[in-house]
Design a protein around this motif. Structure first.
Motif, PDB file in Angstrom:
ATOM      1  N   ASP A   1      55.458  88.147-105.038  1.00  0.00           N
ATOM      2  CA  ASP A   1      54.873  88.580-103.779  1.00  0.00           C
ATOM      3  C   ASP A   1      55.852  88.485-102.604  1.00  0.00           C
ATOM      4  O   ASP A   1      55.450  88.580-101.457  1.00  0.00           O
ATOM      5  CB  ASP A   1      53.594  87.801-103.484  1.00  0.00           C
TER       6      ASP A   1
ATOM      7  N   SER B   1      53.745  94.016 -99.295  1.00  0.00           N
ATOM      8  CA  SER B   1      53.203  94.093 -97.928  1.00  0.00           C
ATOM      9  C   SER B   1      52.274  92.911 -97.676  1.00  0.00           C
ATOM     10  O   SER B   1      51.822  92.240 -98.587  1.00  0.00           O
ATOM     11  CB  SER B   1      52.473  95.414 -97.735  1.00  0.00           C
ATOM     12  N   ASP B   2      51.979  92.674 -96.432  1.00  0.00           N
ATOM     13  CA  ASP B   2      51.150  91.549 -96.039  1.00  0.00           C
ATOM     14  C   ASP B   2      49.768  91.586 -96.698  1.00  0.00           C
ATOM     15  O   ASP B   2      49.240  90.560 -97.113  1.00  0.00           O
ATOM     16  CB  ASP B   2      50.992  91.569 -94.518  1.00  0.00           C
ATOM     17  N   GLU B   3      49.188  92.758 -96.818  1.00  0.00           N
ATOM     18  CA  GLU B   3      47.851  92.888 -97.368  1.00  0.00           C
ATOM     19  C   GLU B   3      47.818  92.499 -98.844  1.00  0.00           C
ATOM     20  O   GLU B   3      46.911  91.798 -99.296  1.00  0.00           O
ATOM     21  CB  GLU B   3      47.367  94.338 -97.186  1.00  0.00           C
ATOM     22  N   VAL B   4      48.809  92.926 -99.612  1.00  0.00           N
ATOM     23  CA  VAL B   4      48.867  92.589-101.038  1.00  0.00           C
ATOM     24  C   VAL B   4      49.096  91.090-101.205  1.00  0.00           C
ATOM     25  O   VAL B   4      48.520  90.447-102.095  1.00  0.00           O
ATOM     26  CB  VAL B   4      49.969  93.412-101.747  1.00  0.00           C
ATOM     27  N   SER B   5      49.893  90.481-100.343  1.00  0.00           N
ATOM     28  CA  SER B   5      50.122  89.038-100.408  1.00  0.00           C
ATOM     29  C   SER B   5      48.832  88.268-100.179  1.00  0.00           C
ATOM     30  O   SER B   5      48.603  87.227-100.793  1.00  0.00           O
ATOM     31  CB  SER B   5      51.163  88.611 -99.373  1.00  0.00           C
ATOM     32  N   LYS B   6      47.984  88.775 -99.316  1.00  0.00           N
ATOM     33  CA  LYS B   6      46.696  88.122 -99.071  1.00  0.00           C
ATOM     34  C   LYS B   6      45.821  88.197-100.325  1.00  0.00           C
ATOM     35  O   LYS B   6      45.136  87.231-100.674  1.00  0.00           O
ATOM     36  CB  LYS B   6      45.981  88.778 -97.894  1.00  0.00           C
ATOM     37  N   PHE B   7      45.840  89.344-101.003  1.00  0.00           N
ATOM     38  CA  PHE B   7      45.098  89.458-102.249  1.00  0.00           C
ATOM     39  C   PHE B   7      45.620  88.459-103.276  1.00  0.00           C
ATOM     40  O   PHE B   7      44.839  87.810-103.970  1.00  0.00           O
ATOM     41  CB  PHE B   7      45.182  90.887-102.826  1.00  0.00           C
TER      42      PHE B   7
END
Length: 190
Positions: free
Chosen positions: A105, A109-115
């Motif tokens: 990760d 992107s930030d969104e995928v890291s949150k997932f």
């Protein structure tokens, strides 16, 4: 029940007759029947019958206790592993979560890291739940291959490692309490 009692009385009369040589009161109007009965002989025969019945009772009681103990043991074993099928199905979900978490990760992107962080929390909760219910991972990486807990699906030769050692775990194995519910799929050094 009444017929059974009658049959038993008749057997005793026959036994007395055989031992006495008389009719044992089985005929009607025989004047010699009653005096021919020896009370001590009747007592011996009845004592013998009583002992036979006591032994039969004791055997039946022992058989019943053995049956009861065996049945309780079987029920206890079934209840001990009652959730095994559910856990096996949950292991597939755990495997998939672990694969998702192993993604790199750093460059996402930030969104995928949150997932991914959400998946890590779910995986942590699931692992904690498995620990609570005594579902343990088979620890085999770098150890000698044990066919009781692992299945060798691949082999490879590595001179730097001892022979018959697990080089890689392809699919994790698990035990539930003290029972293997899924063997580990491994690569072994040959």
């Amino acid at each position: 029940m009444a017929k059974e009692k009658h049959d038993k009385k008749e057997e005793v009369k026959e036994e007395i007759k055989d031992n006495q040589g008389g009719c044992a009161g089985s005929c009607e109007g025989c004047a010699g029947c009653e005096p021919q009965l020896d009370p001590e002989m009747v007592i011996q025969i009845l004592d013998s019958r009583n002992k036979e019945l006591e032994e039969k009772y004791m055997r039946l009681q022992a058989e019943y206790l053995n049956f009861k103990t065996r049945t309780q043991g079987e029920v206890s074993r079934m209840l001990q592993y009652e959730g095994e099928n559910f856990i096996k199905e949950m292991l597939v979900i755990k495997d998939n979560l672990e694969r998702a978490v192993m993604m790199d990760d750093n460059d996402l992107s930030d969104e995928v890291s949150k997932f991914l962080s959400g998946f890590k929390m779910i995986l942590g909760a699931l692992t904690g739940l498995f620990d609570k219910y005594e579902v343990r991972e088979v620890d085999c990486l770098g150890k000698e291959f044990d066919p009781h807990f692992e299945e060798a699906v691949l082999t490879e030769h590595d001179d730097t490692k001892p022979e018959n050692v697990v080089l890689e775990v392809l699919t994790k194995g698990y035990t539930y309490k003290d029972k293997l519910i899924r063997p580990a799929m491994v690569k072994v050094n040959k």
